[in-house]
Scaffold this motif. Structure first.
Motif, PDB file in Angstrom:
ATOM      1  N   HIS A  48      45.379  45.029  38.401  1.00 36.09           N
ATOM      2  CA  HIS A  48      44.414  44.622  39.457  1.00 36.09           C
ATOM      3  C   HIS A  48      44.109  43.043  39.455  1.00 36.09           C
ATOM      4  O   HIS A  48      44.300  42.482  40.344  1.00 36.09           O
ATOM      5  CB  HIS A  48      43.084  45.485  39.487  1.00 36.09           C
ATOM      6  CG  HIS A  48      41.967  45.141  40.435  1.00 36.09           C
ATOM      7  ND1 HIS A  48      40.730  44.892  40.003  1.00 36.09           N
ATOM      8  CD2 HIS A  48      42.047  44.626  41.622  1.00 36.09           C
ATOM      9  CE1 HIS A  48      39.897  44.653  41.066  1.00 36.09           C
ATOM     10  NE2 HIS A  48      40.815  44.507  42.060  1.00 36.09           N
ATOM     11  N   HIS A  70      45.649  40.178  41.911  1.00 42.95           N
ATOM     12  CA  HIS A  70      44.824  39.033  42.369  1.00 42.95           C
ATOM     13  C   HIS A  70      45.184  37.510  42.093  1.00 42.95           C
ATOM     14  O   HIS A  70      44.382  36.426  42.464  1.00 42.95           O
ATOM     15  CB  HIS A  70      43.261  39.246  41.993  1.00 42.95           C
ATOM     16  CG  HIS A  70      42.680  40.275  42.750  1.00 42.95           C
ATOM     17  ND1 HIS A  70      42.411  40.075  44.405  1.00 42.95           N
ATOM     18  CD2 HIS A  70      42.146  41.493  42.720  1.00 42.95           C
ATOM     19  CE1 HIS A  70      41.915  41.024  44.578  1.00 42.95           C
ATOM     20  NE2 HIS A  70      41.612  42.021  43.761  1.00 42.95           N
ATOM     21  N   HIS A  84      44.411  45.918  49.823  1.00 46.12           N
ATOM     22  CA  HIS A  84      43.477  45.543  48.783  1.00 46.12           C
ATOM     23  C   HIS A  84      43.078  44.243  48.937  1.00 46.12           C
ATOM     24  O   HIS A  84      41.832  43.806  49.195  1.00 46.12           O
ATOM     25  CB  HIS A  84      43.621  46.079  47.155  1.00 46.12           C
ATOM     26  CG  HIS A  84      42.581  45.649  46.551  1.00 46.12           C
ATOM     27  ND1 HIS A  84      41.545  46.475  46.309  1.00 46.12           N
ATOM     28  CD2 HIS A  84      42.291  44.852  45.704  1.00 46.12           C
ATOM     29  CE1 HIS A  84      40.529  45.897  45.278  1.00 46.12           C
ATOM     30  NE2 HIS A  84      41.176  44.842  45.104  1.00 46.12           N
ATOM     31  N   HIS A  99      39.393  43.437  50.574  1.00 42.69           N
ATOM     32  CA  HIS A  99      38.320  42.206  50.093  1.00 42.69           C
ATOM     33  C   HIS A  99      37.824  41.385  51.255  1.00 42.69           C
ATOM     34  O   HIS A  99      37.105  40.725  51.079  1.00 42.69           O
ATOM     35  CB  HIS A  99      39.478  41.429  49.146  1.00 42.69           C
ATOM     36  CG  HIS A  99      38.972  41.804  47.796  1.00 42.69           C
ATOM     37  ND1 HIS A  99      38.025  41.397  46.837  1.00 42.69           N
ATOM     38  CD2 HIS A  99      39.697  42.770  47.031  1.00 42.69           C
ATOM     39  CE1 HIS A  99      38.077  41.935  45.738  1.00 42.69           C
ATOM     40  NE2 HIS A  99      39.190  42.772  45.804  1.00 42.69           N
ATOM     41  N   HIS A 113      33.305  40.417  41.176  1.00 38.26           N
ATOM     42  CA  HIS A 113      34.821  40.429  41.699  1.00 38.26           C
ATOM     43  C   HIS A 113      35.147  40.119  43.265  1.00 38.26           C
ATOM     44  O   HIS A 113      36.104  39.224  43.486  1.00 38.26           O
ATOM     45  CB  HIS A 113      35.373  41.797  41.302  1.00 38.26           C
ATOM     46  CG  HIS A 113      36.632  42.029  41.784  1.00 38.26           C
ATOM     47  ND1 HIS A 113      37.802  41.180  41.352  1.00 38.26           N
ATOM     48  CD2 HIS A 113      37.372  42.796  42.693  1.00 38.26           C
ATOM     49  CE1 HIS A 113      38.992  41.414  41.783  1.00 38.26           C
ATOM     50  NE2 HIS A 113      38.678  42.531  42.798  1.00 38.26           N
TER      51      HIS A 113
END
Ligand SMILES: [Zn+2]
Length: 378
Positions: free
Chosen positions: A90, A94, A125, A130, A307
């Protein structure tokens, strides 16, 4: 479904996101920390990969000696696999794991190793979820129709009345669906839900195919060759079910709870009522901030507000950044919600499923169907 994909736009905010970034940056500078994970992430990666490797090796070595041991070790492999997803791939996908883009890309492939495409994940994602968290029609995380109603704008069906009971079991299907259905269909169609993504180049396509092959090799072929038993199939399903329930539940606790706001996207241009950063906070809830073991395991996903506001900051920093984010929220009048414990968060998701399964769009206590403004002229 073939109509023009919706285009949802966010107005400029009043400096809220800039203040979040300024406060978080000041904290990191004051503590001498870089935004990447550093040695804490290296150590954590070693522990999780060691957990996975040990569980898998013991399963192959001892799984044939005792059904109880086989079940326990399968569950352990599944939990370690979820840990790789939460805490390694994850952050890497990112760009928050390490300073080097190449290192992030390499650790991002950990997702392909556990069966799902990191290429598609970065669109589904990083971009879709996001950007458009809890925007029905844009965020695949709340699209489980017709089986579950996860947003007030989605159609209420009679069987949703029981979704607070069967939903948890249905989450178990997530992993199998993701590995063998969603990734394949998304790649074939060139879009995730309604939103198109660029076709993968040759190397990216190769990573997709090699990833699926490697996953099938360790998860299916090797166990079949070692055990030569029909029990491999139910054990595989047990592992997939465990993984699906754990992943889905953790994802849902941050967004599918009564305190989170929802919006509905329609075709054409639409304008959100708040800036992007404020929307992220309004669509997200933190949970169990004092539970260090849980936070370690879920890779900071219990600090989901932090996050969403700071996705390029490694999760190991989130507990220390909560105060900075809360201060910025207070200064700009943005509500920052936290469920104090894991239990409270699970109870909230249960209430959310029950409310959305029984009543009209506006009824999930606190959840609002915010109809987006009329098509903008810009
Ligand atoms: Zn993320």
């Amino acid at each position: 479904m073939n109509s023009t994909p919706p285009r949802v736009r966010f107005p400029r905010d009043d400096g809220f996101h800039a203040e979040v970034k300024r406060r978080a940056g000041a904290h990191l500078e004051a503590t001498g920390l870089a935004r990447w994970g550093g040695s804490a992430m290296h150590a954590k990666t070693g522990v999780i990969l060691g957990w996975f490797a040990a569980s898998y090796a013991l399963l192959l070595l001892l799984g044939g000696t005792s059904p109880v041991l086989a079940v326990a070790l399968t569950v352990s492999v599944a939990l370690a696999t979820a840990g790789i997803g939460f805490s390694v791939m994850h952050d890497a996908n990112h760009g928050a794991y390490a300073r080097s883009a190449r290192v992030n890309r390499a650790w991002g492939l950990a997702l392909d190793f556990v069966g799902a495409s990191s290429y598609l994940w970065r669109f589904k994602h990083n971009v879709h979820h996001h950007t458009y968290a809890n925007v029905d029609g844009m965020d695949a995380d709340i699209d489980a129709e017709p089986f579950l109603r996860l947003a007030p704008s989605q159609r209420l069906r009679p069987f949703h009345r029981y979704q607070h009971l069967y939903g948890w079991l249905l989450y178990g299907v997530l992993a199998v669906k993701w590995w063998f259905v969603d990734d394949v269909l998304d790649l074939a169609r060139g879009r995730i839900g309604q939103l198109p993504f660029p076709r993968p180049r040759r190397g990216e396509l190769a990573a997709f195919l090699v990833g699926k092959a490697v996953f099938l090799a360790w998860a299916v072929v090797v166990p079949v060759l070692v055990f030569r038993s029909g029990w491999v199939a139910p054990l595989f399903l047990l592992g997939a079910l465990t993984l699906g329930v754990v992943l889905s539940t953790v994802f849902q606790l941050a967004h599918a709870v009564p305190e989170a706001e929802f919006h509905a996207a329609r075709s054409g241009d639409q304008r959100m009522p708040t800036g992007w950063a404020e929307h992220q906070v309004r669509a997200t809830v933190d949970f169990a901030p004092s539970n260090r073991l849980l936070g370690w395991y879920v890779g900071g996903l219990n600090f989901q507000i932090e996050h969403h506001l700071l996705p390029d900051v490694c999760h190991v920093h989130y507990p220390a950044l909560v105060a900075s984010v809360e201060a910025a929220c207070r200064a700009h009048g943005v509500p920052h919600h936290t469920h104090p414990t894991l239990r409270a968060a699970i109870a909230a998701h249960y209430r959310f499923l029950r409310a959305l399964g029984r009543r009209g769009a506006e009824a999930a206590s606190g959840s609002r169907l915010a109809v987006l403004a009329a098509p903008s002229s810009s």
